[in-house]
Scaffold this active site. Structure first.
Site, PDB file in Angstrom:
ATOM      1  N   ARG A 298      34.389 -60.221  15.135  1.00 37.75           N
ATOM      2  CA  ARG A 298      35.191 -60.248  16.366  1.00 37.75           C
ATOM      3  C   ARG A 298      36.681 -60.286  16.081  1.00 37.75           C
ATOM      4  O   ARG A 298      37.489 -59.857  16.904  1.00 37.75           O
ATOM      5  CB  ARG A 298      34.802 -61.427  17.280  1.00 37.75           C
ATOM      6  CG  ARG A 298      35.658 -61.491  18.545  1.00 37.75           C
ATOM      7  CD  ARG A 298      35.133 -62.439  19.604  1.00 37.75           C
ATOM      8  NE  ARG A 298      34.766 -63.724  19.088  1.00 37.75           N
ATOM      9  CZ  ARG A 298      35.639 -64.697  18.734  1.00 37.75           C
ATOM     10  NH1 ARG A 298      36.935 -64.523  18.872  1.00 37.75           N
ATOM     11  NH2 ARG A 298      35.197 -65.834  18.261  1.00 37.75           N
TER      12      ARG A 298
ATOM     13  N   TYR B 161      44.357 -41.575  33.270  1.00 37.53           N
ATOM     14  CA  TYR B 161      42.900 -41.629  33.131  1.00 37.53           C
ATOM     15  C   TYR B 161      42.324 -42.561  34.211  1.00 37.53           C
ATOM     16  O   TYR B 161      42.903 -43.619  34.484  1.00 37.53           O
ATOM     17  CB  TYR B 161      42.552 -42.139  31.722  1.00 37.53           C
ATOM     18  CG  TYR B 161      41.085 -42.363  31.526  1.00 37.53           C
ATOM     19  CD1 TYR B 161      40.217 -41.278  31.386  1.00 37.53           C
ATOM     20  CD2 TYR B 161      40.548 -43.642  31.517  1.00 37.53           C
ATOM     21  CE1 TYR B 161      38.858 -41.485  31.230  1.00 37.53           C
ATOM     22  CE2 TYR B 161      39.191 -43.847  31.356  1.00 37.53           C
ATOM     23  CZ  TYR B 161      38.352 -42.768  31.217  1.00 37.53           C
ATOM     24  OH  TYR B 161      37.012 -42.967  31.062  1.00 37.53           O
TER      25      TYR B 161
ATOM     26  N   ASP C 216      49.023 -42.937  25.787  1.00 36.34           N
ATOM     27  CA  ASP C 216      47.615 -42.659  25.538  1.00 36.34           C
ATOM     28  C   ASP C 216      47.563 -41.260  24.915  1.00 36.34           C
ATOM     29  O   ASP C 216      47.770 -40.256  25.598  1.00 36.34           O
ATOM     30  CB  ASP C 216      46.861 -42.704  26.877  1.00 36.34           C
ATOM     31  CG  ASP C 216      45.372 -42.409  26.731  1.00 36.34           C
ATOM     32  OD1 ASP C 216      44.981 -41.781  25.730  1.00 36.34           O
ATOM     33  OD2 ASP C 216      44.610 -42.791  27.641  1.00 36.34           O
TER      34      ASP C 216
ATOM     35  N   LYS D 233      36.608 -39.753  21.820  1.00 38.70           N
ATOM     36  CA  LYS D 233      36.862 -38.329  22.044  1.00 38.70           C
ATOM     37  C   LYS D 233      37.153 -37.617  20.723  1.00 38.70           C
ATOM     38  O   LYS D 233      36.293 -37.546  19.877  1.00 38.70           O
ATOM     39  CB  LYS D 233      37.993 -38.174  23.065  1.00 38.70           C
ATOM     40  CG  LYS D 233      37.904 -39.152  24.248  1.00 38.70           C
ATOM     41  CD  LYS D 233      36.731 -38.885  25.164  1.00 38.70           C
ATOM     42  CE  LYS D 233      36.462 -39.986  26.188  1.00 38.70           C
ATOM     43  NZ  LYS D 233      37.592 -40.412  27.011  1.00 38.70           N
TER      44      LYS D 233
HETATM   45  C1  LIG Z   1      37.955 -41.499  27.875  1.00 35.07           C
HETATM   46  C2  LIG Z   1      39.356 -41.865  28.020  1.00 35.07           C
HETATM   47  C3  LIG Z   1      39.757 -43.203  28.067  1.00 35.07           C
HETATM   48  C4  LIG Z   1      38.763 -44.344  28.062  1.00 35.07           C
HETATM   49  O1  LIG Z   1      38.065 -44.375  26.864  1.00 35.07           O
HETATM   50  P1  LIG Z   1      36.606 -45.019  26.654  1.00 35.07           P
HETATM   51  O2  LIG Z   1      36.388 -44.823  25.199  1.00 35.07           O
HETATM   52  O3  LIG Z   1      35.652 -44.280  27.533  1.00 35.07           O
HETATM   53  O4  LIG Z   1      36.732 -46.450  27.055  1.00 35.07           O
HETATM   54  C5  LIG Z   1      41.107 -43.480  28.158  1.00 35.07           C
HETATM   55  N1  LIG Z   1      42.024 -42.490  28.209  1.00 35.07           N
HETATM   56  C6  LIG Z   1      41.678 -41.198  28.175  1.00 35.07           C
HETATM   57  C7  LIG Z   1      42.738 -40.163  28.246  1.00 35.07           C
HETATM   58  C8  LIG Z   1      40.344 -40.835  28.073  1.00 35.07           C
HETATM   59  O5  LIG Z   1      40.003 -39.548  28.057  1.00 35.07           O
END
Ligand SMILES: *Cc1c(COP(=O)(O)O)cnc(C)c1O
Length: 386
Positions: A51, A105, A177, A202
């Site tokens: 953790r 997002y 992001d 992703k």
């Molecule tokens: C999918 C996504 C998130 C969230 O990510 P998770 O791994 O599903 O929690 C945040 N920002 C963007 C741009 C995303 O495509």
């Protein structure tokens, strides 16, 4: 070994590696142990415990991720949402305010609009294309400016350099992001951002088989994020850390193939008689192309489009393509297609959705690494049926 001079392909394979590896292993092993013995007197946050994000497989991953984006340090999280919420909770306290790009997002948007207020945090959505409007949105308690490299699902590229510069002048923490661009196409820290984060679910992992996130930045800021994460419990399991580290080794190859596929598909679609609009910043006539080409080394694997036949035609297109899966999420090796109004933006009120341009006829494609010709051919045959 100093790896700072290496190019992305080499970094992706070798960044952060230890030589020789444990027992001479070429691949860093999975240390699945929950806890490790420690010296008496060790600070709680330095004990090796899963953790606390401090066990060997987690640390191996952190080194790799930091090197990929030229960051001093990195911390992996249990999801992209755990990454963004850990950042917000690490640097903002009751009474603080942040500026945020207006097309975030869905999960980040929902956190800000539905939960942040309960924690005493307020926000103002600003037009991230119009720097001249930002100053008016500042308040005495403004502490952060949060944007995305490429917005979903219209693939707009904000004025990223201006965001970082404005934040520096106004003493705000700039956060981006970088999920949609990946470190291959954009390196936020070199462009003046304080923190970058990803949904590693992703592109970083790239195989649609795990959920993870990460935050990258200076040692001091990452330490603050990690300490917050230690309390909120959003660490990444060592097995997932191993899989993510493995995924990153092919990052450069995958993303370059995805850039090329998306550009080829966008050009084909833009020239097709049944297509009304293609959103891809790599197209010369896209509104953001002039600044996007200066910021990005590739325009990414995501595009969206509208057909002349509207929502009905969009439905037929989705029924007729053979290669893409009809599924949300993105960034994997397989091409995916969705209607954002029914998936990522389904939680929003129709009027809010439509104000952002997410209408029922909008189709989003996440390009995989299949052969460019096969993808174009598949869309060609599908468009004949709409
Ligand atoms: C999918 C996504 C998130 C969230 O990510 P998770 O791994 O599903 O929690 C945040 N920002 C963007 C741009 C995303 O495509």
């Amino acid at each position: 070994m100093d790896r700072s001079g290496y190019r992305m392909e080499t970094l992706a394979v070798h960044s952060g590696e230890r030589r020789p590896g444990p027992e001479g292993s070429v691949v860093f092993p999975i240390y699945q142990g929950t806890v490790f013995s420690f010296e008496p007197g060790t600070d709680y946050h330095d004990i090796r415990y899963i953790r606390l994000s401090s066990t060997p497989s987690q640390r191996d991953l952190h080194g790799r991720l930091a090197a990929l984006e030229g960051a001093e340090d990195a911390v992996a999280t249990s999801s992209g949402m755990a990454a963004v919420t850990a950042i917000l909770l690490a640097f903002l306290k009751k009474g603080d305010h942040l500026l945020a790009g207006s097309c975030l997002y869905g999960g980040t948007h929902d956190f800000l609009t539905r939960r942040a207020e309960d924690l005493g945090l307020s926000h103002t959505f600003v037009d991230d294309q119009r720097p001249e409007t930002w100053k008016a949105a500042l308040r005495p308690g403004t502490r952060m400016f949060l944007v995305e490299t490429i917005t979903n699902p219209l693939m707009r590229v904000p004025r990223l350099e201006e965001v970082a510069a404005f934040a520096r002048t106004e003493r705000l923490i700039s956060v981006v992001d970088n999920t949609f661009a990946s470190p291959v196409n954009f390196r936020p820290l070199a462009r003046g951002f304080d923190l970058s984060f990803h949904s590693a679910t992703k592109y970083l992992n790239g195989h649609s088989d795990l959920v993870a996130g990460c935050v990258l930045g200076s040692r001091e800021r990452i330490d603050a994020v990690r300490r917050t994460l230690n309390l909120f419990g959003g660490s990444l399991d060592p097995h997932a850390a191993f899989l993510l580290a493995r995924g990153t080794k092919t990052l450069a190859l995958r993303v370059r193939a995805q850039n090329a596929n998306a550009l080829a598909l966008a050009r084909f679609l833009a020239g097709h008689a049944r297509v009304k609009e293609v959103n891809y910043a790599g197209l010369e006539d896209h509104a953001d192309h002039p600044h996007a080409r200066k910021l990005l080394s590739g325009f990414g694997g995501m595009l969206s489009l509208r057909l002349k036949g509207g929502a009905e035609a969009a439905g037929r297109l989705i029924q007729s393509v053979r290669i893409p899966f009809f599924a949300p999420s993105l960034g994997g090796v397989e091409t995916l297609i969705v209607l954002p109004a029914q998936t990522s933006h389904a939680g929003m009120k129709r009027e809010d959705r439509e104000r952002l341009g997410v209408t029922d006829d909008l189709v989003r494609v996440s390009c995989g690494i299949e052969a460019e010709e096969d993808l174009v051919e598949d869309f060609r045959q599908a468009l004949e049926k709409v």
